[in-house]
Design an enzyme around this catalytic site. Structure first.
Site, PDB file in Angstrom:
ATOM      1  N   ASP A   1       0.539  -1.242  -0.268  1.00  0.00           N
ATOM      2  CA  ASP A   1       0.015  -0.019  -0.153  1.00  0.00           C
ATOM      3  C   ASP A   1       0.917   1.118   0.107  1.00  0.00           C
ATOM      4  O   ASP A   1       2.262   1.367   0.198  1.00  0.00           O
ATOM      5  CB  ASP A   1      -1.061   0.006   1.147  1.00  0.00           C
ATOM      6  CG  ASP A   1      -0.431  -0.502   2.496  1.00  0.00           C
ATOM      7  OD1 ASP A   1       0.964  -0.215   2.543  1.00  0.00           O
ATOM      8  OD2 ASP A   1      -1.083  -0.960   3.310  1.00  0.00           O
TER       9      ASP A   1
ATOM     10  N   ASN B   1      -7.816  -2.916  14.098  1.00  0.00           N
ATOM     11  CA  ASN B   1      -9.201  -2.964  13.835  1.00  0.00           C
ATOM     12  C   ASN B   1      -9.313  -4.328  12.740  1.00  0.00           C
ATOM     13  O   ASN B   1     -10.440  -4.636  12.165  1.00  0.00           O
ATOM     14  CB  ASN B   1      -9.753  -1.811  13.074  1.00  0.00           C
ATOM     15  CG  ASN B   1      -9.167  -1.455  11.816  1.00  0.00           C
ATOM     16  OD1 ASN B   1      -8.209  -1.942  11.259  1.00  0.00           O
ATOM     17  ND2 ASN B   1      -9.510  -0.133  11.160  1.00  0.00           N
TER      18      ASN B   1
ATOM     19  N   HIS C   1      -7.445  -4.776  10.035  1.00  0.00           N
ATOM     20  CA  HIS C   1      -7.133  -4.350   8.735  1.00  0.00           C
ATOM     21  C   HIS C   1      -5.807  -5.263   8.140  1.00  0.00           C
ATOM     22  O   HIS C   1      -4.809  -5.525   8.976  1.00  0.00           O
ATOM     23  CB  HIS C   1      -7.209  -3.067   8.251  1.00  0.00           C
ATOM     24  CG  HIS C   1      -6.128  -2.159   8.767  1.00  0.00           C
ATOM     25  ND1 HIS C   1      -6.216  -0.807   9.213  1.00  0.00           N
ATOM     26  CD2 HIS C   1      -4.527  -2.112   8.604  1.00  0.00           C
ATOM     27  CE1 HIS C   1      -5.016  -0.548   9.626  1.00  0.00           C
ATOM     28  NE2 HIS C   1      -4.042  -1.326   9.179  1.00  0.00           N
TER      29      HIS C   1
ATOM     30  N   GLU D   1      -9.552  -2.052   4.830  1.00  0.00           N
ATOM     31  CA  GLU D   1     -10.299  -1.575   6.250  1.00  0.00           C
ATOM     32  C   GLU D   1     -11.498  -2.474   6.438  1.00  0.00           C
ATOM     33  O   GLU D   1     -12.166  -2.891   5.275  1.00  0.00           O
ATOM     34  CB  GLU D   1     -10.410  -0.064   6.018  1.00  0.00           C
ATOM     35  CG  GLU D   1      -9.284   0.752   6.180  1.00  0.00           C
ATOM     36  CD  GLU D   1      -8.910   1.031   7.515  1.00  0.00           C
ATOM     37  OE1 GLU D   1      -8.726  -0.007   8.404  1.00  0.00           O
ATOM     38  OE2 GLU D   1      -8.723   2.051   8.025  1.00  0.00           O
TER      39      GLU D   1
HETATM   40  C1  GLP Z   1      -0.524   0.142   8.558  1.00  0.00           C
HETATM   41  C2  GLP Z   1      -0.228  -0.650   7.485  1.00  0.00           C
HETATM   42  C3  GLP Z   1      -0.314  -2.078   7.473  1.00  0.00           C
HETATM   43  C4  GLP Z   1       0.295  -2.373   8.946  1.00  0.00           C
HETATM   44  C5  GLP Z   1      -0.570  -1.960  10.058  1.00  0.00           C
HETATM   45  C6  GLP Z   1      -0.137  -2.251  11.369  1.00  0.00           C
HETATM   46  O1  GLP Z   1      -1.602   1.141   8.719  1.00  0.00           O
HETATM   47  N1  GLP Z   1      -0.938  -0.320   6.288  1.00  0.00           N
HETATM   48  O2  GLP Z   1       0.104  -2.824   6.379  1.00  0.00           O
HETATM   49  O3  GLP Z   1       0.189  -4.079   8.843  1.00  0.00           O
HETATM   50  O4  GLP Z   1      -1.115  -0.725   9.657  1.00  0.00           O
HETATM   51  O5  GLP Z   1       0.842  -1.310  11.731  1.00  0.00           O
HETATM   52  P1  GLP Z   1       1.963  -1.564  12.814  1.00  0.00           P
HETATM   53  O6  GLP Z   1       2.589  -2.649  12.446  1.00  0.00           O
HETATM   54  O7  GLP Z   1       2.942  -0.359  12.816  1.00  0.00           O
HETATM   55  O8  GLP Z   1       0.990  -1.754  14.186  1.00  0.00           O
END
Ligand code: GLP
Length: 243
Positions: A67, A136, A138, A143
């Site tokens: 992404d 959440n 995702h 989402e």
């Molecule tokens: C972000 C990314 C995801 C990631 C997630 C968790 O928003 N788009 O690919 O896995 O949220 O992030 P973190 O590892 O900082 O908790």
């Protein structure tokens, strides 16, 4: 699914890095699906150390990231392109042009999404998809919603995700509220999925993802249907799972 329990973040990172290293050894010209966020940072460090030690090479591999924020160019310090360069690409030996990330500044968003899906196809699909987990549920930036979105698409981030990621942005710094994300099809068609999760804040999301109903309200729950899913999680992330 195979659940690999790690004591803490360091052990989670080491174990997940071993799985990625094994993928590269088995198929040096593999396609790696890569993720951003704080979770994979330790894994990327481990991989960089292996390359520096001469025990691992990315020279024949290709990568495709999940992404990117809409409106941020690859030079922007908050872009995922920048994150990947700083935290992995410049520390390992990928060939020039081997790394792919959605273009967050594309004038024609629909065309960019279609290009990205074609790219996954041209690469022959993803061999190993690394995933973090949003609080959440995702994955990538897929989402919670009424339906699983199969293709790369533009997403309006939820208030919860914007709040969860606010820690990466300085005071007064612009935080995008939209992103392009690969869809559920490319993730589910990956030959192997490696989900990494740490910390108590993700414990409920992880339990529901792995053992709750399969629903687009918790996008990661679809991973229950994946035939080759590895979950590497630390004890805190596993704390809501009682079996
Ligand atoms: C972000 C990314 C995801 C990631 C997630 C968790 O928003 N788009 O690919 O896995 O949220 O992030 P973190 O590892 O900082 O908790």
């Amino acid at each position: 699914m195979e659940i690999i329990k790690a004591h803490d973040y360091a052990e989670m990172s080491a174990k997940a890095a071993e799985l990625i290293a094994a993928q590269l050894l088995l198929k040096p010209d593999c396609v790696l699906g890569l993720a951003t966020g704080s979770t994979p940072l330790g894994i990327y460090d481990e991989l960089a150390h292996k390359v520096a030690a001469g025990s691992l090479s990315f020279s024949r591999a290709r990568s495709i990231n999940l992404d990117e924020y809409v409106g941020l160019s690859a030079d922007d310090r908050q872009s995922y392109a920048y994150f990947m360069r700083e935290n992995l690409f410049k520390k390992v030996d990928f060939a020039d042009g081997a790394n792919n990330i959605p273009n967050g500044t594309a004038a024609d968003v629909d065309a960019e999404c279609a290009r990205y899906d074609s790219l996954v196809e041209q690469l022959g699909g993803i061999d190993l998809q690394l995933l973090g987990l949003g609080p959440n549920g995702h994955i990538g930036f897929n989402e919670p919603s009424d339906a699983f979105e199969p293709n790369t698409h533009l997403v309006e981030l939820t208030a919860e995700t914007i709040a969860a990621n606010a820690r990466f942005f300085g005071e007064g710094e612009h935080q995008p509220t939209r992103a392009l994300t690969i869809g559920i099809r490319a993730i589910m068609q990956a030959k192997t999925v490696l989900l990494v999760v740490n910390g108590e804040a993700k414990a409920k999301a992880l339990r529901d993802a792995l053992f709750g109903p399969i629903t687009p309200r918790l996008p990661a729950s679809i991973l229950q249907l994946h035939p080759r899913l590895f979950v590497v999680a630390d004890e805190a992330a596993m704390s809501a799972i009682d079996r």
